[in-house]
Motif scaffolding. Sequence first.
Motif, PDB file in Angstrom:
ATOM      1  N   HIS A  61      -3.083   5.323  -1.644  1.00 39.17           N
ATOM      2  CA  HIS A  61      -1.683   5.004  -1.662  1.00 39.17           C
ATOM      3  C   HIS A  61      -1.565   3.946  -0.913  1.00 39.17           C
ATOM      4  O   HIS A  61      -2.113   4.055   0.314  1.00 39.17           O
ATOM      5  CB  HIS A  61      -1.103   6.418  -1.224  1.00 39.17           C
ATOM      6  CG  HIS A  61       0.501   5.989  -1.371  1.00 39.17           C
ATOM      7  ND1 HIS A  61       1.182   6.180  -2.688  1.00 39.17           N
ATOM      8  CD2 HIS A  61       1.188   5.783  -0.308  1.00 39.17           C
ATOM      9  CE1 HIS A  61       2.524   5.675  -2.379  1.00 39.17           C
ATOM     10  NE2 HIS A  61       2.605   5.473  -0.967  1.00 39.17           N
ATOM     11  N   SER A  62      -0.737   2.921  -1.481  1.00 40.51           N
ATOM     12  CA  SER A  62      -0.383   1.831  -0.496  1.00 40.51           C
ATOM     13  C   SER A  62       1.042   1.446  -0.816  1.00 40.51           C
ATOM     14  O   SER A  62       1.561   1.540  -1.922  1.00 40.51           O
ATOM     15  CB  SER A  62      -1.094   0.378  -1.143  1.00 40.51           C
ATOM     16  OG  SER A  62      -1.045  -0.631  -0.282  1.00 40.51           O
ATOM     17  N   GLU A  63       1.737   1.153   0.183  1.00 44.80           N
ATOM     18  CA  GLU A  63       3.230   1.023   0.285  1.00 44.80           C
ATOM     19  C   GLU A  63       3.494  -0.203   1.369  1.00 44.80           C
ATOM     20  O   GLU A  63       3.171  -0.134   2.381  1.00 44.80           O
ATOM     21  CB  GLU A  63       3.988   2.242   0.583  1.00 44.80           C
ATOM     22  CG  GLU A  63       5.341   2.117   0.596  1.00 44.80           C
ATOM     23  CD  GLU A  63       5.929   3.296   0.793  1.00 44.80           C
ATOM     24  OE1 GLU A  63       7.374   3.343   0.831  1.00 44.80           O
ATOM     25  OE2 GLU A  63       5.577   4.510   0.660  1.00 44.80           O
TER      26      GLU A  63
ATOM     27  N   GLN B   2      -6.180   6.191  -8.698  1.00 48.25           N
ATOM     28  CA  GLN B   2      -7.007   7.473  -8.799  1.00 48.25           C
ATOM     29  C   GLN B   2      -8.283   7.162  -9.699  1.00 48.25           C
ATOM     30  O   GLN B   2      -8.022   6.568 -10.791  1.00 48.25           O
ATOM     31  CB  GLN B   2      -6.099   8.829  -9.470  1.00 48.25           C
ATOM     32  CG  GLN B   2      -4.993   9.322  -8.443  1.00 48.25           C
ATOM     33  CD  GLN B   2      -4.387  10.460  -9.125  1.00 48.25           C
ATOM     34  OE1 GLN B   2      -4.165  10.652 -10.283  1.00 48.25           O
ATOM     35  NE2 GLN B   2      -3.617  11.214  -8.371  1.00 48.25           N
TER      36      GLN B   2
ATOM     37  N   ALA C 280       0.295   0.969  -6.527  1.00 47.09           N
ATOM     38  CA  ALA C 280       0.795   1.672  -5.273  1.00 47.09           C
ATOM     39  C   ALA C 280      -0.128   2.745  -5.142  1.00 47.09           C
ATOM     40  O   ALA C 280      -0.735   3.275  -4.124  1.00 47.09           O
ATOM     41  CB  ALA C 280       2.051   2.099  -5.311  1.00 47.09           C
ATOM     42  N   LYS C 281      -0.660   3.575  -6.226  1.00 51.18           N
ATOM     43  CA  LYS C 281      -1.478   4.854  -6.169  1.00 51.18           C
ATOM     44  C   LYS C 281      -2.736   4.558  -7.138  1.00 51.18           C
ATOM     45  O   LYS C 281      -2.578   4.008  -8.142  1.00 51.18           O
ATOM     46  CB  LYS C 281      -0.518   5.949  -6.901  1.00 51.18           C
ATOM     47  CG  LYS C 281       0.607   6.249  -5.930  1.00 51.18           C
ATOM     48  CD  LYS C 281       1.429   7.612  -6.219  1.00 51.18           C
ATOM     49  CE  LYS C 281       2.375   7.950  -5.370  1.00 51.18           C
ATOM     50  NZ  LYS C 281       2.991   9.365  -5.950  1.00 51.18           N
TER      51      LYS C 281
END
Length: 426
Positions: free
Chosen positions: A312-314, A299, A296-297
């Motif tokens: 960020h993916s939700e 970096q 989901a995150k």
Amino acid sequence: MGANERGREWIDNICRRSTQATGWPLVFDAVEQEMSAEKAPPALNERSQWRSNVSNGTEMVGTLRLGQLQGRQRDEHYLQACELAELTAQLIERVLTEQASNELLRVSRKTAPQRPSGTGVSVTIERPHIEHQPLTYVDRLLRMAVRLSGFPAAALFIQEPGNEELRLQAEQTPAWLSVLHPTRKLSNSSVDAACLKGGLDVVHRSANSSHDGSQLPTQAAIGVCQGIAVAGRPLGTLWLYDRRHRRLTFRERHVIASVAGRLGELIERTHLLDESERSQRLRVELQVAARSQPAAKIQHRGIDGWCELAGHSESSEEVGGDLFEVISLPDDRLFVAIGDAAGHSIPAALVMASVRGAIRALFDPSTLSGDSAATPAPHEVLHRLNTVLHGIVNAHQFMTMFCAIVDGRHMRMEYANAGHPPALLM
């Protein structure tokens, strides 16, 4: 005893009213009293007096009997009293049978105990304890059908949803009879197909019969097929067999239809439990599948800190079709892909997973071997992914994607876009 205290008072009241109407004493002896019948007065246990056993469909609960009056002859008034007593016995037995069958359904409808909830995800599915109970109730209902209808054999066939065949689920048959075709296609069994929606049909093994007797066991001379349906939805058929040629009475039709109704409710209840279990299993599997989705995150920090990447993916569901991939390449380069599969939940997740796997295969370190020239350009990546997708998904399934290769040494980015929103350079 099959009749509770309230039921016993009702039976005794009926006996008193019958005694007042006929003048002959009608008495109900419960099973416990029958066991001590040897101690009863001889006048009440003569074989010549009228007696009738009373059952609740599965076991005998007692006996109705007409007592003998001293000095009174058994004339036509006595015969009338016997006829009334016979009707009374049938009435009591029908009520007790109805109560017993309702009790079976009441117990089968008890909900399974709640399981304690936990914070973690477990892939172990525990089926409720009621799993093995429906078969027991089915057997008892079949015994009830055999006992009340007078047919010595019964068999239950179930139709699985979406399947055009019936399978033998349970049977109550004597040793001399074997049920034919435990798995039968509806196209080959016109009787089952015609009765599935709740109808009743009688099949005779004779030259004058209009039916094909191939569904009858070789030992049976007659078979009765009663369809089982709930709210118009066919569930199966109930068959009863007898080796004697006989006519089906109105009472027997009523009994068979009543048992079929109880079986239908029980089968429907079992189907609901199965659906609930499948839903629970699906929820757990979705939670497990969500763990294999892209992080989901994301970096990433380039060598010597020349770049920093964050994303960020939700998803709106447990799983979805959003794709965000960052892959380190030789010579201080990065491959970045952002995509979105059409649709929601599982169908979109399947497309996304296929594309993600193909991307990882294209940029596998063992394939590139540190050679920057072997790295495919972004437009080549999209072309190869499109070829892969075209061969494994349906025409209405697709995915938009933006991908780029960022070169940290020359501060240059090469990208390609396939239907995704345009990139913004700031």
